[in-house]
Design a protein around this motif. Structure first.
Motif, short mmCIF file in Angstrom:
data_model
loop_
_atom_site.label_atom_id
_atom_site.label_comp_id
_atom_site.label_asym_id
_atom_site.label_seq_id
_atom_site.Cartn_x
_atom_site.Cartn_y
_atom_site.Cartn_z
N ALA A 366 0.83 -1.20 0.00
CA ALA A 366 0.00 0.00 0.00
C ALA A 366 0.87 1.26 0.00
N GLN A 367 1.97 1.22 0.73
CA GLN A 367 2.84 2.40 0.79
C GLN A 367 3.53 2.65 -0.55
N VAL A 368 3.97 1.60 -1.21
CA VAL A 368 4.58 1.77 -2.53
C VAL A 368 3.58 2.38 -3.50
N ALA A 369 2.34 1.90 -3.47
CA ALA A 369 1.32 2.45 -4.35
C ALA A 369 1.10 3.94 -4.09
N LEU A 370 1.17 4.33 -2.83
CA LEU A 370 0.93 5.72 -2.45
C LEU A 370 2.12 6.63 -2.79
N MET A 371 3.30 6.06 -2.95
CA MET A 371 4.50 6.84 -3.20
C MET A 371 4.81 7.02 -4.69
N ARG A 372 4.07 6.35 -5.56
CA ARG A 372 4.37 6.44 -6.99
C ARG A 372 4.28 7.88 -7.47
N PRO A 373 5.23 8.31 -8.30
CA PRO A 373 5.23 9.70 -8.79
C PRO A 373 4.32 9.89 -10.00
N GLU A 374 3.05 9.57 -9.82
CA GLU A 374 2.08 9.80 -10.89
C GLU A 374 0.85 10.47 -10.27
N SER A 375 0.07 11.09 -11.11
CA SER A 375 -0.95 12.03 -10.64
C SER A 375 -1.97 11.42 -9.68
N HIS A 376 -2.45 10.22 -9.98
CA HIS A 376 -3.47 9.62 -9.13
C HIS A 376 -2.92 9.29 -7.75
N ALA A 377 -1.72 8.70 -7.70
CA ALA A 377 -1.10 8.37 -6.41
C ALA A 377 -0.79 9.64 -5.62
N MET A 378 -0.32 10.67 -6.30
CA MET A 378 0.00 11.92 -5.61
C MET A 378 -1.26 12.56 -5.04
N ALA A 379 -2.36 12.48 -5.77
CA ALA A 379 -3.62 13.01 -5.25
C ALA A 379 -4.07 12.24 -4.02
N LEU A 380 -3.96 10.91 -4.08
CA LEU A 380 -4.35 10.10 -2.93
C LEU A 380 -3.45 10.36 -1.74
N ARG A 381 -2.15 10.54 -2.00
CA ARG A 381 -1.23 10.84 -0.90
C ARG A 381 -1.61 12.15 -0.21
N GLY A 382 -2.08 13.11 -0.99
CA GLY A 382 -2.53 14.35 -0.39
C GLY A 382 -3.70 14.14 0.55
N VAL A 383 -4.62 13.27 0.16
CA VAL A 383 -5.77 12.97 1.01
C VAL A 383 -5.31 12.31 2.31
N ILE A 384 -4.41 11.32 2.19
CA ILE A 384 -3.92 10.62 3.38
C ILE A 384 -3.15 11.58 4.29
N ALA A 385 -2.35 12.47 3.68
CA ALA A 385 -1.60 13.44 4.48
C ALA A 385 -2.54 14.35 5.26
N GLU A 386 -3.63 14.75 4.62
CA GLU A 386 -4.61 15.59 5.31
C GLU A 386 -5.27 14.83 6.45
N LEU A 387 -5.55 13.56 6.23
CA LEU A 387 -6.14 12.74 7.30
C LEU A 387 -5.21 12.64 8.50
N THR A 388 -3.90 12.53 8.24
CA THR A 388 -2.96 12.36 9.35
C THR A 388 -2.78 13.64 10.17
N GLU A 389 -3.43 14.70 9.76
CA GLU A 389 -3.44 15.90 10.58
C GLU A 389 -4.55 15.84 11.64
N THR A 390 -5.22 14.70 11.72
CA THR A 390 -6.25 14.51 12.74
C THR A 390 -5.76 13.53 13.79
N VAL A 391 -6.30 13.63 14.99
CA VAL A 391 -5.92 12.74 16.09
C VAL A 391 -6.32 11.31 15.78
N ALA A 392 -7.51 11.12 15.22
CA ALA A 392 -8.01 9.77 14.97
C ALA A 392 -7.12 9.03 13.98
#
Length: 516
Positions: A366-392
């Motif tokens: 899952a981490q490799v998929a999220l790290m790929r330097p292509e547009s869809h993975a980068m967009a998803l990584r942005g979503v996950i990064a935003e989620l990690t700004e929450t306590v939950a």
């Protein structure tokens, strides 16, 4: 077959040494074969998780781990000072580190430390920043104390396994043993010669990790960085770099890693054209090859660590997964050697550890998929990064990464059953972990229940029984802890010893009187 040793362990890295220590602690004669003549100084894992820290703490090794961690913190501070002196901009102390997922950092100040899953490790919770090389040295010293026969510069070349033992062939002669444990890494000779299937997914990346001397590093971002050409990490210690390119595996993983290769990769993924590497102190290549054997045992041959499962290093799970294998296997193999193992005990090694290994493979994929330097993975990584700004979300990821949620599917419905035993503060001033140094099981009678103690009669050679109160957990009446620190049975007052006899026989066999 007359044996030269009860067990031969192929591989003297942290996993092999941990297994050897567990066996020696249980009075099993063990020989470790290690092809290297000294401790491997190649830069590898940089930290241990909660189950690993707990396992070492329960064997009395916490002071050594704490000393190593202090040295590691000093190197992190040195990295920050060097960047400031070199003129790097925006240098500041990062938030307390709680792990990372695909290079997305988890902030410790967003961690819900009141979550009940974090309740239990005791002093082990204070240790984490322990590099693999330092851990190997600590375990090597521990093995020597326990009388382990560690044979460096000796390579396993083959073996013949039969019903009554294994004839092991080495570069220094032959050995006859009852059991062979392959802890010899991702390209395991034992796994290959024994014919274990190794299904999984092929590699997509080429990764490098190194300790180097370089100029131009002030232009590199500290920590993890993502670009249109790959991923790189800089720090958290002086000279440490990591690069990931997504254009397939390396042509030759065995070739020496050169300064030129590292420099080209770093320039490519960072976009910093004038960063120059002048010297390489330690370097390695890695991929995201993800494979796992279906069964960790084939007759008298067993596998542990990377010999049983390989994956990318993202999330720092590999070393810890292997140590967990060794701790789980050690006491079960020792019980088998000594003849008191109940039916199926050794097979429970695969049953308990395989699901954790399978989870780690999926976690790293899952981490490799999220790290790929292509547009869809980068967009998803942005979503996950935003989620990690929450306590939950931070708490969710941190619990997964730290291992505090690990649990085996054991009989019993108590919430503690199958989980790592909490490091209870006992009424006599000791802690639960203090009573596991000898590698035996532990039965805590916390309510002065004679029936609990009576159930343990005949297990004196396998279990330590302690009658004591636990002021901090007044609702807990009894606890049976396996040698690996797993709760095998627990009861709340006034439940009595129901289920204890079954748990004792399941994990510790027939009591001595009954056997006689």
């Amino acid at each position: 077959m007359k044996h030269d040793a009860d067990v031969v362990v192929a591989g003297g890295g942290p996993v092999g040494l941990m297994l050897a220590c567990e066996l020696a602690l249980a009075d099993v004669s063990v020989v470790v074969l290690e092809r290297l003549t000294d401790v491997d100084t190649t830069i590898k894992a940089g930290a241990v998780n909660s189950p690993t820290a707990e396992a070492l703490y329960r064997r009395g090794m916490l002071p050594g781990l704490a000393a190593v961690q202090r040295e590691a913190y000093d190197r992190v501070s040195s990295f920050m000072r060097q960047r400031q002196a070199a003129g790097a901009t925006g240098v500041k102390q990062p938030p307390r580190f709680a792990g990372h997922f695909a290079g997305i950092m988890l902030r410790g100040d967003l961690l819900d430390e009141a979550d009940p899953d974090f309740d239990g490790p005791g002093p082990a919770a204070e240790v984490g920043l322990v590099p693999q090389e330092a851990l190997e040295r600590l375990l090597g010293a521990r093995a020597a104390e326990l009388g382990v026969d560690l044979r460096r510069g000796v390579t396993l070349t083959g073996f013949d396994a039969g019903e009554d033992g294994v004839h092991v062939h080495t570069s220094d002669g032959s050995l006859r043993t009852g059991w062979l444990a392959g802890c010899d890494g991702g390209r395991s000779t034992v796994r290959r010669l024994a014919g274990f299937p190794f299904p999984g997914t092929a590699p997509e990346i080429t990764g490098h990790q190194a300790l180097v001397e370089m100029t131009g590093a002030e232009a590199l971002g500290a920590g993890w960085n993502f670009t249109r050409t790959g991923t790189y990490a800089h720090g958290p210690v002086p000279g440490r770099i990591l690069t990931v390119e997504f254009d397939g595996p390396p042509a030759d993983r065995e070739a020496p890693v050169t300064a030129e290769e590292l420099q080209a990769s770093l320039r490519k993924v960072s976009g910093v054209a004038d960063v120059t590497i002048h010297a390489v102190h330690s370097a390695t290549r890695f991929t995201d090859n993800a494979r796992q054997v279906p069964d960790y045992r084939s007759g008298r041959v067993l596998l542990a660590g990377d010999a049983a499962h390989v994956h990318s290093p993202f999330g720092g799970q590999g070393l810890n997964l292997g140590i967990g294998d060794a701790v789980n296997l050690g006491w079960k193999l020792a019980a088998t050697v000594h003849g008191w193992a109940p039916e199926g005990l050794l097979d429970s090694y695969t049953a308990e550890r395989h699901p954790l290994g399978a989870w780690v493979l999926e976690w790293t994929r899952a981490q490799v998929a999220l790290m790929r330097p292509e547009s869809h993975a980068m967009a998803l990584r942005g979503v996950i990064a935003e989620l990690t700004e929450t306590v939950a979300a931070t708490t969710f990821f941190a619990k997964k990464i730290s291992g505090v949620r690990q649990r085996y599917d054991l009989p019993g419905d108590h919430p503690l059953t199958g989980r790592s035993a909490p490091d209870l503060e006992l009424g006599d001033g000791t802690r639960l972990g203090d009573h596991l140094h000898g590698g035996q099981g532990l039965l805590l009678d916390l309510a002065g229940d004679a029936e609990v103690r009576r159930s343990a009669a005949g297990y004196g050679d396998r279990i330590r029984v302690l009658t004591v109160d636990c002021p901090g957990r007044p609702g807990l009446a009894g606890l049976l802890v396996r040698p690996d620190g797993t709760t095998a049975w627990a009861v709340d007052a006034p439940g009595g010893p129901d289920g204890l006899d079954a748990a004792l026989r399941l994990w510790f066999g027939t009591p001595a009187e009954a056997a006689a």
